[in-house]
Design an enzyme around this catalytic site. Structure first.
Site, short mmCIF file in Angstrom:
data_model
loop_
_atom_site.label_atom_id
_atom_site.label_comp_id
_atom_site.label_asym_id
_atom_site.label_seq_id
_atom_site.Cartn_x
_atom_site.Cartn_y
_atom_site.Cartn_z
N ARG A 63 -55.83 -7.64 -30.89
CA ARG A 63 -54.51 -7.44 -30.37
C ARG A 63 -53.45 -8.05 -31.26
NH1 ARG A 63 -49.64 -9.43 -29.20
NH2 ARG A 63 -50.55 -11.33 -28.25
N HIS A 84 -50.32 -20.83 -27.71
CA HIS A 84 -50.62 -19.62 -28.51
C HIS A 84 -49.80 -19.99 -29.71
CE1 HIS A 84 -50.65 -15.16 -29.40
NE2 HIS A 84 -49.73 -15.44 -30.21
N CYS A 99 -46.39 -10.88 -34.85
CA CYS A 99 -45.67 -9.97 -34.19
C CYS A 99 -44.66 -8.95 -35.19
CB CYS A 99 -44.68 -10.37 -33.12
SG CYS A 99 -43.34 -9.31 -32.32
N1 COA Z 1 -47.47 3.05 -23.02
C1 COA Z 1 -47.32 4.12 -23.37
N2 COA Z 1 -46.12 4.79 -23.59
C2 COA Z 1 -45.12 4.15 -23.17
C3 COA Z 1 -45.05 2.80 -22.67
C4 COA Z 1 -46.38 2.21 -22.54
N3 COA Z 1 -46.67 1.11 -22.09
N4 COA Z 1 -44.05 2.64 -22.46
C5 COA Z 1 -43.07 3.58 -22.81
N5 COA Z 1 -43.67 4.35 -23.25
C6 COA Z 1 -43.29 5.66 -23.65
C7 COA Z 1 -42.42 6.69 -22.66
O1 COA Z 1 -43.31 7.33 -21.78
C8 COA Z 1 -41.60 7.45 -23.88
O2 COA Z 1 -42.28 8.47 -24.35
P1 COA Z 1 -41.58 9.85 -24.71
O3 COA Z 1 -40.68 9.34 -25.63
O4 COA Z 1 -42.87 10.89 -25.05
O5 COA Z 1 -40.82 10.29 -23.68
C9 COA Z 1 -41.40 6.40 -24.76
O6 COA Z 1 -42.30 5.64 -24.75
C10 COA Z 1 -40.12 5.65 -24.81
O7 COA Z 1 -40.12 4.99 -23.38
P2 COA Z 1 -38.99 3.83 -23.31
O8 COA Z 1 -39.25 3.43 -21.81
O9 COA Z 1 -37.54 4.42 -23.48
O10 COA Z 1 -39.54 2.60 -23.87
P3 COA Z 1 -38.89 2.23 -25.29
O11 COA Z 1 -38.95 2.93 -26.25
O12 COA Z 1 -37.76 1.47 -25.00
O13 COA Z 1 -40.12 1.06 -25.69
C11 COA Z 1 -41.48 -0.78 -24.86
C12 COA Z 1 -40.28 -0.19 -24.83
C13 COA Z 1 -41.74 -1.99 -24.19
C14 COA Z 1 -42.87 0.33 -24.18
C15 COA Z 1 -41.86 -0.63 -26.41
O14 COA Z 1 -40.79 -1.31 -26.94
C16 COA Z 1 -43.18 -1.63 -26.68
O15 COA Z 1 -44.29 -0.80 -26.38
N6 COA Z 1 -43.15 -2.59 -27.30
C17 COA Z 1 -44.38 -3.32 -27.65
C18 COA Z 1 -43.95 -4.55 -28.23
C19 COA Z 1 -45.16 -5.24 -28.73
O16 COA Z 1 -46.30 -5.09 -28.33
N7 COA Z 1 -45.10 -6.27 -29.50
C20 COA Z 1 -46.12 -7.08 -30.18
C21 COA Z 1 -46.70 -8.11 -28.94
S1 COA Z 1 -45.52 -9.55 -28.55
ZN ZN Z 2 -48.64 -13.98 -31.33
#
Ligand code: COA
Ligand code: ZN
Length: 314
Positions: free
Chosen positions: A21, A213, A246
Site C-alpha cells: 500500500r 507509523h 505519500c
Molecule cells: N474509489 C474509486 N473511485 C472513487 C473513490 C474511491 N474511493 N472516491 C471517488 N472516486 C471517483 C468518483 O466516483 C469520481 O469519479 P468520476 O470522475 O468518474 O465521476 C471521481 O473519483 C471524483 O470523485 P470525488 O468525490 O470528486 O473525489 P475527489 O476527486 O475529490 O477525490 C479522494 C477524493 C479522497 C477519493 C481522492 O483524493 C483519493 O482517493 N485520494 C487518495 C489519497 C491517498 O491515498 N493518499 C496516499 C495515502 S495517505
Molecule cells: Zn506512510
C-alpha cells in the site's frame, strides 16, 4: 528521555507490513496484480500481525492501486494475519465491504493543508465522510482503525501540536473505533516528541490499539520507533526494503524498513514473531520487481551475525 527498558522476559511486538500500500502507491511503474498477490502471500508466512494489502482510493488519485479488488480477492488468507485496507471515503468503503477484509483503515490528516492536498477536502468534511464509513463498518461488524497523517508535522505548515492531534483522536475515539495509527508522514518527528505523543495517547486511551507509523525521511525513523517502544507502544507499521511515501506530500520518502526494524528488535531481545531471513529474501526480490535498489541498509550489509573471512596477512 527515559532510560531504555531492561527486558527480563521478551516483550511481544506486533509488526504490520505496508509495502503493497504505502510502498507501491507512489511507484512510477504499475506493479502487476499477480506480483502484488505473490508478494503478499510470501509475506504472510513471515510472522506479521497485520498486512495492509491495498487502498480503495480513487484510481485517478492513486493509479498504482487501481486493482484493489483483484488483489484483495486474489490473496490467500493465513491464520493469525489480519488483512487491512486503506479507505478514504464512503465510496471506497462500499467497494471493500464485501471482500472479507479484517479491518477498515480510514485515513485523514491532522493538518488541514495536507488533508486538502491528499483528500481534496477539509478535515471537517473528511470527518463527516468517515463518520458514515464507521457507521457502515459497525453494521457489518468490521473493526475500524483511524490513520492520522501528519500527526507529528506537516511539510506545508510545520510541527503538529499535541492539542491538534488529541482533538481528532478524541472525536474518533467517541465514535467507537478500535485503534489509531499515528503517522509521521514525512519523517518530521524526533524521539523526544514521539515519547510525549505516545505517553499522552496511551494514558488517555490505554485500551485502544495504537500503531506508530514512521517514515525515515530525515534518518530519525528507527530512533523514533525505539522511543515509541520505550514509551509503551508495541505495534508498528513498516515497509519491506524501506519503500514508500505519500504522493501528496512534498519531499516524502520511504517508511522505516521492516527488515531493519525487526533485526534491531530481535537483537535487543524483543519477541517479534518475525522470520528475518524470509524478509531479506522478499526484499531482495522486491528490488528486481521494481527495478531499482531499495534504501534497506540491512540488505546491503547483511545481518550482524553474518561474518566475513578475515583478509590474509601478508
Ligand atoms: N474509489 C474509486 N473511485 C472513487 C473513490 C474511491 N474511493 N472516491 C471517488 N472516486 C471517483 C468518483 O466516483 C469520481 O469519479 P468520476 O470522475 O468518474 O465521476 C471521481 O473519483 C471524483 O470523485 P470525488 O468525490 O470528486 O473525489 P475527489 O476527486 O475529490 O477525490 C479522494 C477524493 C479522497 C477519493 C481522492 O483524493 C483519493 O482517493 N485520494 C487518495 C489519497 C491517498 O491515498 N493518499 C496516499 C495515502 S495517505
Ligand atoms: Zn506512510
Amino acid at each position: 528521555m527515559t532510560k531504555l527498558l531492561t527486558i527480563s522476559s521478551p516483550k511481544r511486538l506486533y509488526l504490520q507490513e505496508v509495502v503493497t500500500r504505502d510502498g507501491f502507491q507512489a511507484e512510477s511503474h504499475f506493479v502487476a496484480t499477480k506480483d502484488k498477490i505473490a508478494l503478499i502471500n510470501r509475506l504472510s508466512r513471515a510472522g506479521y500481525a497485520k498486512i495492509e494489502v491495498t487502498s480503495f482510493t480513487s484510481p485517478k488519485a492513486i493509479p498504482m492501486l487501481a486493482d484493489a479488488e483483484a488483489v484483495m480477492r486474489g490473496i490467500d488468507r493465513f491464520p493469525g494475519v489480519e488483512y487491512t485496507v486503506l479507505i478514504p471515503n464512503l465510496k471506497g468503503a462500499e467497494r471493500a465491504v464485501h471482500l472479507g477484509v479484517d479491518e477498515f483503515n480510514l485515513v485523514m490528516s491532522v493538518s488541514e493543508a495536507h488533508n486538502l492536498a491528499n483528500l481534496k477536502m477539509g478535515r471537517e468534511d473528511s470527518f463527516k465522510a468517515l463518520s458514515s464509513v464507521i457507521e457502515l463498518a459497525h453494521q457489518q461488524k468490521i473493526p475500524v482503525n483511524i490513520s492520522l497523517s501528519t500527526s507529528f508535522g506537516c511539510p506545508m505548515t510545520g510541527i503538529t501540536s499535541l492539542a491538534d492531534l488529541m482533538h481528532w483522536v478524541d472525536r474518533f475515539a467517541a465514535l467507537g473505533v478500535r485503534g489509531f495509527t499515528i503517522c509521521d508522514t514525512t519523517g518530521m518527528a524526533n524521539p523526544e516528541q514521539v515519547q510525549t505523543v505516545c505517553q499522552a495517547v496511551l494514558n488517555k486511551y490505554p485500551r485502544l490499539q495504537w500503531t506508530l507509523h514512521f517514515h525515515n525521511t530525515r534518518g530519525m525513523g528507527i530512533a523514533n520507533a525505539l522511543s515509541a517502544v520505550n514509551s509503551g507502544i508495541d505495534r508498528f507499521d513498516s515497509s519491506l526494503g524501506g519503500l514508500g511515501g505519500c504522493p501528496y506530500a512534498p519531499g516524502a520518502t520511504g517508511n522505516i524498513c521492516t527488515e531493519e526494524l525487526v533485526h534491531m528488535f530481535d537483537l535487543m531481545g524483543f519477541d517479534t514473531h518475525m522470520d528475518i531471513d524470509t524478509l531479506l529474501t522478499c526484499s531482495q526480490d522486491l528490488q528486481s520487481l521494481i527495478g531499482r535498489t531499495l534504501p534497506s541498509q540491512l540488505l546491503m550489509a547483511g545481518k550482524v551475525g553474518n561474518l566475513h573471512i578475515a583478509p590474509r596477512q601478508p
